[in-house]
Design a protein around this motif. Structure first.
Motif, PDB file in Angstrom:
ATOM      1  N   ASP A   1       0.876  -1.171   0.000  1.00 47.66           N
ATOM      2  CA  ASP A   1       0.000   0.000   0.000  1.00 47.66           C
ATOM      3  C   ASP A   1       0.914   1.222   0.000  1.00 47.66           C
ATOM      4  OD1 ASP A   1      -2.062   1.807   0.200  1.00 47.66           O
ATOM      5  OD2 ASP A   1      -2.514   1.371   2.300  1.00 47.66           O
ATOM      6  N   GLY A   2       1.211   1.729  -1.180  1.00 48.59           N
ATOM      7  CA  GLY A   2       2.129   2.868  -1.291  1.00 48.59           C
ATOM      8  C   GLY A   2       3.528   2.450  -0.892  1.00 48.59           C
ATOM      9  N   THR A   3       4.010   3.014   0.201  1.00 45.43           N
ATOM     10  CA  THR A   3       5.364   2.732   0.661  1.00 45.43           C
ATOM     11  C   THR A   3       5.392   1.730   1.810  1.00 45.43           C
ATOM     12  OG1 THR A   3       5.321   4.584   2.204  1.00 45.43           O
ATOM     13  CG2 THR A   3       6.174   5.022  -0.035  1.00 45.43           C
TER      14      THR A   3
ATOM     15  N   ASP B   1      -9.354 -10.810  17.099  1.00 46.71           N
ATOM     16  CA  ASP B   1      -8.860 -11.971  16.360  1.00 46.71           C
ATOM     17  C   ASP B   1      -8.121 -11.578  15.076  1.00 46.71           C
ATOM     18  OD1 ASP B   1     -10.943 -11.140  14.814  1.00 46.71           O
ATOM     19  OD2 ASP B   1     -11.857 -13.107  14.574  1.00 46.71           O
ATOM     20  N   THR B   2      -7.643 -10.343  15.032  1.00 45.75           N
ATOM     21  CA  THR B   2      -6.924  -9.868  13.850  1.00 45.75           C
ATOM     22  C   THR B   2      -5.729  -9.027  14.263  1.00 45.75           C
ATOM     23  OG1 THR B   2      -8.971  -9.796  12.584  1.00 45.75           O
ATOM     24  CG2 THR B   2      -7.107  -8.578  11.697  1.00 45.75           C
ATOM     25  N   ILE B   3      -4.631  -9.267  13.602  1.00 43.84           N
ATOM     26  CA  ILE B   3      -3.421  -8.453  13.776  1.00 43.84           C
ATOM     27  C   ILE B   3      -3.133  -7.802  12.426  1.00 43.84           C
ATOM     28  CG2 ILE B   3      -0.951  -8.457  14.275  1.00 43.84           C
ATOM     29  CD1 ILE B   3      -1.455 -11.031  15.930  1.00 43.84           C
ATOM     30  N   VAL B   4      -2.936  -6.490  12.441  1.00 46.72           N
ATOM     31  CA  VAL B   4      -2.595  -5.759  11.217  1.00 46.72           C
ATOM     32  C   VAL B   4      -1.251  -5.075  11.441  1.00 46.72           C
ATOM     33  CG1 VAL B   4      -3.239  -3.935   9.597  1.00 46.72           C
ATOM     34  CG2 VAL B   4      -5.014  -5.383  10.629  1.00 46.72           C
ATOM     35  N   ALA B   5      -0.302  -5.383  10.565  1.00 53.31           N
ATOM     36  CA  ALA B   5       1.033  -4.805  10.685  1.00 53.31           C
ATOM     37  C   ALA B   5       1.377  -4.054   9.412  1.00 53.31           C
ATOM     38  CB  ALA B   5       2.053  -5.914  10.932  1.00 53.31           C
ATOM     39  N   ARG B   6       2.111  -2.969   9.593  1.00 53.88           N
ATOM     40  CA  ARG B   6       2.588  -2.173   8.468  1.00 53.88           C
ATOM     41  C   ARG B   6       4.110  -2.095   8.557  1.00 53.88           C
ATOM     42  NH1 ARG B   6      -1.246   0.681   5.823  1.00 53.88           N
ATOM     43  NH2 ARG B   6      -3.346   0.527   6.670  1.00 53.88           N
ATOM     44  N   PHE B   7       4.762  -2.572   7.482  1.00 51.56           N
ATOM     45  CA  PHE B   7       6.209  -2.570   7.391  1.00 51.56           C
ATOM     46  C   PHE B   7       6.635  -1.585   6.311  1.00 51.56           C
ATOM     47  CE2 PHE B   7       4.864  -6.702   8.858  1.00 51.56           C
ATOM     48  CZ  PHE B   7       5.802  -7.088   9.797  1.00 51.56           C
ATOM     49  N   PRO B   8       7.391  -0.542   6.654  1.00 51.94           N
ATOM     50  CA  PRO B   8       7.859   0.393   5.622  1.00 51.94           C
ATOM     51  C   PRO B   8       8.718  -0.325   4.580  1.00 51.94           C
ATOM     52  CG  PRO B   8       8.184   1.327   7.800  1.00 51.94           C
ATOM     53  CD  PRO B   8       7.796  -0.108   7.991  1.00 51.94           C
ATOM     54  N   CYS B   9       8.472  -0.053   3.331  1.00 50.07           N
ATOM     55  CA  CYS B   9       9.191  -0.726   2.234  1.00 50.07           C
ATOM     56  C   CYS B   9      10.565  -0.119   1.971  1.00 50.07           C
ATOM     57  CB  CYS B   9       8.369  -0.693   0.947  1.00 50.07           C
ATOM     58  SG  CYS B   9       6.884  -1.707   1.031  1.00 50.07           S
ATOM     59  N   GLY B  10      10.756   1.130   2.328  1.00 51.03           N
ATOM     60  CA  GLY B  10      11.975   1.848   1.986  1.00 51.03           C
ATOM     61  C   GLY B  10      13.214   1.359   2.527  1.00 51.03           C
TER      62      GLY B  10
END
Length: 188
Positions: free
Chosen positions: A144-146, A179-188
């Motif tokens: 999702d974008g970066t 019951d949900t884990i949402v993680a965001r990992f920067p791509c840069g």
């Protein structure tokens, strides 16, 4: 208005992300050294054993031992950084892991590539979640974008800490629901 403390925090965060990216690059280089060095040498030994002038049962036994050592070496290298993760991305690497472990996981991972640090951190976080989750999971990941966004359905929210351990050093975030884990990992 930006204060000196804010600037220091931003510099520290950037330096931390760079150290984490370097960490993943070192893991990948180590995996390649094991594969290109020791693994190839052992494979060569196995071939050379086949042409020795010795009783066949001794040669077969030695080749079996060499094959076992090569399998162990490959397992160590894959634990450092799976070659398939580098070659094909997060989706194929996770699929291979799920098949190897027999875990009950539905995967929906986009083909978008996000760089070795983000993909490596997401992969190893997910491996830990798979290990710690006895029930069925639904894992989705897309760029999702970066950012690489990973959604894990059916996971124990307590496992969010494991995911956070991988995401936070890159500047990523983790949110956990019932019951949900949402993680965001920067791509840069």
């Amino acid at each position: 208005m930006t204060t000196a403390d804010d600037a220091t925090d931003a510099t520290d965060a950037t330096a931390g992300r760079e150290r984490r990216r370097d960490h993943w690059q070192r893991r990948r280089r180590l995996e390649r050294r094991l594969h290109d060095g020791a693994a190839l040498r052992i494979s060569s030994l196995a071939l050379r054993l086949g042409v020795l002038d010795a009783p066949r049962e001794q040669i077969d036994a030695l080749q079996g031992e060499v094959a076992d050592a090569l399998d162990e070496l490959r397992a160590v290298a894959a634990g450092i950084y799976p070659p398939l993760l580098h070659e094909a991305g997060l989706g194929p690497a996770l699929l291979e892991r799920v098949r190897a472990t027999g875990a009950d996981v539905a995967l929906d991972v986009a083909d978008d590539r996000c760089g070795p640090a983000a993909e490596g951190a997401a992969y190893f976080a997910l491996v830990e979640v798979l290990t710690g989750s006895p029930g069925p999971l639904a894992v989705g990941a897309h760029r999702d974008g970066t950012e690489l966004v990973v959604r894990i359905g059916g996971a124990d929210p307590a496992l969010a800490a494991v995911v956070r351990d991988e995401a936070a050093p890159l500047g990523g975030t983790v949110e956990a629901g019932p019951d949900t884990i949402v993680a965001r990992f920067p791509c840069g």
